[in-house]
Design an enzyme around this catalytic site. Structure first.
Site, mmCIF file in Angstrom:
data_model
loop_
_atom_site.group_PDB
_atom_site.id
_atom_site.type_symbol
_atom_site.label_atom_id
_atom_site.label_comp_id
_atom_site.label_asym_id
_atom_site.label_seq_id
_atom_site.Cartn_x
_atom_site.Cartn_y
_atom_site.Cartn_z
ATOM 1 N N LYS A 1 -31.038 -29.513 5.045
ATOM 2 C CA LYS A 1 -31.675 -30.003 3.828
ATOM 3 C C LYS A 1 -32.379 -31.333 4.115
ATOM 4 C CE LYS A 1 -30.151 -31.294 -0.741
ATOM 5 N NZ LYS A 1 -29.024 -31.457 -1.645
ATOM 6 N N GLU B 1 -25.559 -33.617 14.062
ATOM 7 C CA GLU B 1 -25.152 -32.424 14.824
ATOM 8 C C GLU B 1 -26.313 -31.431 14.913
ATOM 9 O OE1 GLU B 1 -23.504 -33.825 12.330
ATOM 10 O OE2 GLU B 1 -21.320 -33.582 12.526
ATOM 11 N N GLY C 1 -25.855 -28.783 -0.809
ATOM 12 C CA GLY C 1 -25.727 -28.036 0.454
ATOM 13 C C GLY C 1 -24.779 -26.848 0.348
ATOM 14 N N ARG C 2 -23.596 -27.068 -0.207
ATOM 15 C CA ARG C 2 -22.585 -25.998 -0.229
ATOM 16 C C ARG C 2 -22.867 -24.936 -1.289
ATOM 17 N NH1 ARG C 2 -20.829 -30.918 -1.440
ATOM 18 N NH2 ARG C 2 -20.030 -31.396 -3.517
ATOM 19 N N GLU D 1 -14.918 -29.870 -0.555
ATOM 20 C CA GLU D 1 -15.975 -30.888 -0.573
ATOM 21 C C GLU D 1 -16.388 -31.178 -2.020
ATOM 22 O OE1 GLU D 1 -19.097 -31.789 2.780
ATOM 23 O OE2 GLU D 1 -20.096 -30.486 1.343
ATOM 24 N N HIS E 1 0.814 -11.724 10.159
ATOM 25 C CA HIS E 1 1.551 -11.927 11.405
ATOM 26 C C HIS E 1 1.412 -13.367 11.883
ATOM 27 C CE1 HIS E 1 2.370 -7.623 11.782
ATOM 28 N NE2 HIS E 1 1.229 -7.525 11.117
ATOM 29 N N LYS F 1 -18.897 -40.538 9.623
ATOM 30 C CA LYS F 1 -20.227 -40.500 10.266
ATOM 31 C C LYS F 1 -20.639 -41.904 10.684
ATOM 32 C CE LYS F 1 -22.262 -36.782 7.432
ATOM 33 N NZ LYS F 1 -23.377 -36.422 6.563
HETATM 34 O O1 F6P Z 1 -20.981 -32.778 5.343
HETATM 35 C C1 F6P Z 1 -21.875 -33.359 4.479
HETATM 36 C C2 F6P Z 1 -23.080 -32.505 4.248
HETATM 37 O O2 F6P Z 1 -24.008 -33.288 3.550
HETATM 38 C C3 F6P Z 1 -22.792 -31.210 3.488
HETATM 39 O O3 F6P Z 1 -22.635 -31.377 2.131
HETATM 40 C C4 F6P Z 1 -23.979 -30.410 3.875
HETATM 41 O O4 F6P Z 1 -23.790 -29.074 3.553
HETATM 42 C C5 F6P Z 1 -24.051 -30.696 5.354
HETATM 43 O O5 F6P Z 1 -23.686 -32.067 5.463
HETATM 44 C C6 F6P Z 1 -25.364 -30.430 6.028
HETATM 45 O O6 F6P Z 1 -26.397 -31.227 5.528
HETATM 46 P P1 F6P Z 1 -27.915 -30.928 5.879
HETATM 47 O O7 F6P Z 1 -28.267 -29.588 5.326
HETATM 48 O O8 F6P Z 1 -28.718 -32.022 5.244
HETATM 49 O O9 F6P Z 1 -28.071 -30.930 7.377
#
Ligand code: F6P
Length: 546
Positions: A204, A210, A264-265, A350, A381, A509
């Protein structure tokens, strides 16, 4: 209003003490109609919540508290675009991504226009990838799609692509890279050829460390074999940050954005669902959206006593805040649903893993339970020992699709028999008398029986919900997940928290940036900067990696 201050709160507290003398099993014995009173059906989904320590009075009081908290008005506010994400001053409109409404306004602008035009471009792009019109730089068709993203930009598409695998095109393989651990991308790339690979950079913000680290590694891999020009042919992006995506080298027409009214979620219903759209095609993707939209309409229009997501939330509130249960297990009896627990961990924790209320005050009650899970029968199990005999009671959600996409011999009957039996075992347990008789039949001596008996007793009285779903289709799957989204929202209303921000992920972070700098810094007195544990960990890591 704080939910401890509403009229029904004390009545619920009192009634929970009264009910603690009963057991779920005894409630079944008292009332032959219990199942029909405490279950609801919608479309092909049956939701059975009768195996909870709940009676009509508790249910009634919970419904009353929903009214006292003005839940109906709050649901309406969300769908109408009121900025209920107050800390970030945003609307919460993931429901718009699956809406057929002509007009939903945010800041006076009709967001449905943007959603429709993005969908048009995205659906065309996805169909082109599916049917080979979209080609790599050397004119070859795409055989592998790699989604690079994390959190909501990973878990939703991963879960849905796996859940709906029976509907997937056989021509393309899908891969999901999320972790900054280089193993994730390296192991994925080993299986692929640059010429036939398309990367979706799903972020987003287009700044998540990452995702951008993995995206850069993927870019190097493409450029090394196919040259700089290949970026435009082998990358597309799902992002609201068009400028950064263009800077990365992605063609503007292959960037699909969405507004900041989608968290995001909650985002897999729109462009973040691109891997799923490519996998199952426009028609099936629309059915997936239809399912979610039907769940939205059910949530908006059904009286609370028949409203599945509202009931799901009331049960959570009842178990967490009145019966002291602080964990929920998600147990799908379907291998294709294996990522549902992972997805719900983010969705629920979250959203509601918070302790400051909407007035900026610490809450004085428990909020979000810990969510975990595993597919059945595998979980049986593993951790079911604790579900049956541990000191903590855990609310279990069993998800049981009746018809399998892989009907084979007795497999499905056995799977379903296990799922149903678990709900019975958790509720009924096994009494000392039953254990005694069983051991007697096995011809154990009285002394041996006396020794073994306590270990073999199951106290029972452990709550569970069961979703019986005719079959996992795009529609039923969309519906089920939308139910969980709305359940999460209703819980947030009860706990008076904002379910739509996630400041709790930020500190780690921030500190990681500082630790990274110090890991790369050859000489520094870390003890001036950190506690002795953190400083020593950094020193030892530096030493080993020297
Ligand atoms: O972990 C925090 C967060 O902002 C989530 O809410 C989101 O889904 C994820 O990082 C990824 O964010 P982005 O889509 O901006 O890379």
């Amino acid at each position: 209003m704080n939910f401890e201050e509403i009229q029904s709160y004390n009545q619920l507290k009192k009634h929970s003490v009264f009910l603690s003398d009963a057991t779920i099993y005894s409630l079944f014995k008292q009332d032959k109609d219990r199942f029909s009173k405490f279950s609801q059906s919608f479309s092909d989904i049956l939701f059975d919540f009768s195996k909870n320590l709940i009676d009509e009075k508790a249910f009634d009081l919970l419904l009353k508290s929903a009214e006292q908290l003005e839940l109906k008005e709050k649901i309406r506010d969300m769908f109408d675009g009121v900025k209920i994400n107050s800390t970030e001053r945003r609307s919460v409109l993931h429901t718009a991504l699956r809406s057929k409404s002509q007009s939903i306004k945010v800041d006076g602008k009709n967001i449905m226009d943007d959603i429709k035009s993005t969908n048009k471009a995205m659906y065309t792009f996805a169909e082109n990838v599916r049917n080979g019109v979209f080609k790599g730089i050397n004119g070859t068709r795409i055989l592998d799609v790699v989604n690079i993203g994390i959190g909501g930009s990973y878990l939703g598409p991963l879960m849905a692509t796996e859940a709906l695998k029976p509907y997937k095109t056989p021509l393309i393989n899908f891969h999901f890279v999320s972790n900054v651990d280089g193993t994730d991308i390296k192991e994925t790339l080993k299986k692929l050829s640059p010429e036939t690979t398309l990367f979706i950079i799903a972020s987003k913000t287009f700044t998540t460390d990452e995702t951008m680290t993995n995206a850069e590694t993927a870019k190097e891999w493409i450029v090394k074999t196919l040259g700089q020009n290949a970026i435009g042919y082998h990358f597309c992006a799902v992002s609201s940050n068009v400028d950064l995506a263009v800077k990365f080298g992605i063609k503007k027409e292959n960037i699909f954005g969405f507004g900041n009214y989608v968290g995001g979620r909650y985002s897999m219903w729109g462009p973040i669902g691109l891997p799923l759209l490519i996998a199952i095609g426009s028609e099936k993707f629309n059915e997936f959206l239809d399912g979610a939209r039907k769940a939205d309409e059910h949530f908006l229009n059904t009286p609370f006593e028949k409203n599945i997501p509202v009931i799901m939330a009331l049960l959570s509130i009842w178990n967490v805040n009145f019966l002291g249960i602080t964990a929920e297990a998600v147990l799908p009896y379907d291998n294709y649903l294996r990522y549902v627990p992972l997805y719900l961990q983010q969705l629920v924790m979250e959203s509601n893993g918070k302790s400051i209320d909407r007035n900026g005050k610490p809450v004085s009650y428990k909020t979000c339970p810990v969510v975990f899970g595993e597919v059945g029968t595998n979980g049986q199990h593993s951790f079911y020992q604790l579900l049956h005999q541990g000191t903590e009671k855990i609310l279990c959600d069993f998800i049981l699709p009746v018809i399998s996409h892989n009907e084979t011999g007795m497999h499905q009957e056995k799977l379903l028999a296990n799922g149903i039996a678990q709900t019975e075992a958790l509720m009924k347990g096994k009494s000392p008398k039953e254990v005694f008789e069983e051991l007697k039949e096995q011809k154990l001596s009285d002394a041996e029986i006396a020794k073994l008996l306590p270990y073999k007793v199951f106290t029972g009285n452990r709550p569970s919900n069961t979703f019986l779903i005719k079959e996992i289709t795009p529609e039923t799957f969309g519906m089920l997940i939308a139910f969980y989204e709305h359940k999460t929202f209703v819980e947030g209303v009860f706990w008076n928290i904002n379910s739509f921000d996630q400041f709790g992920v930020e500190l780690g972070k921030q500190l990681a940036k500082r630790v990274l700098t110090d890991l790369q810094n050859p000489s520094m007195d870390l003890l001036n900067e950190y506690d002795s544990s953190t400083a020593s960990l950094i020193e030892i890591v530096k030493d080993i990696r020297k």
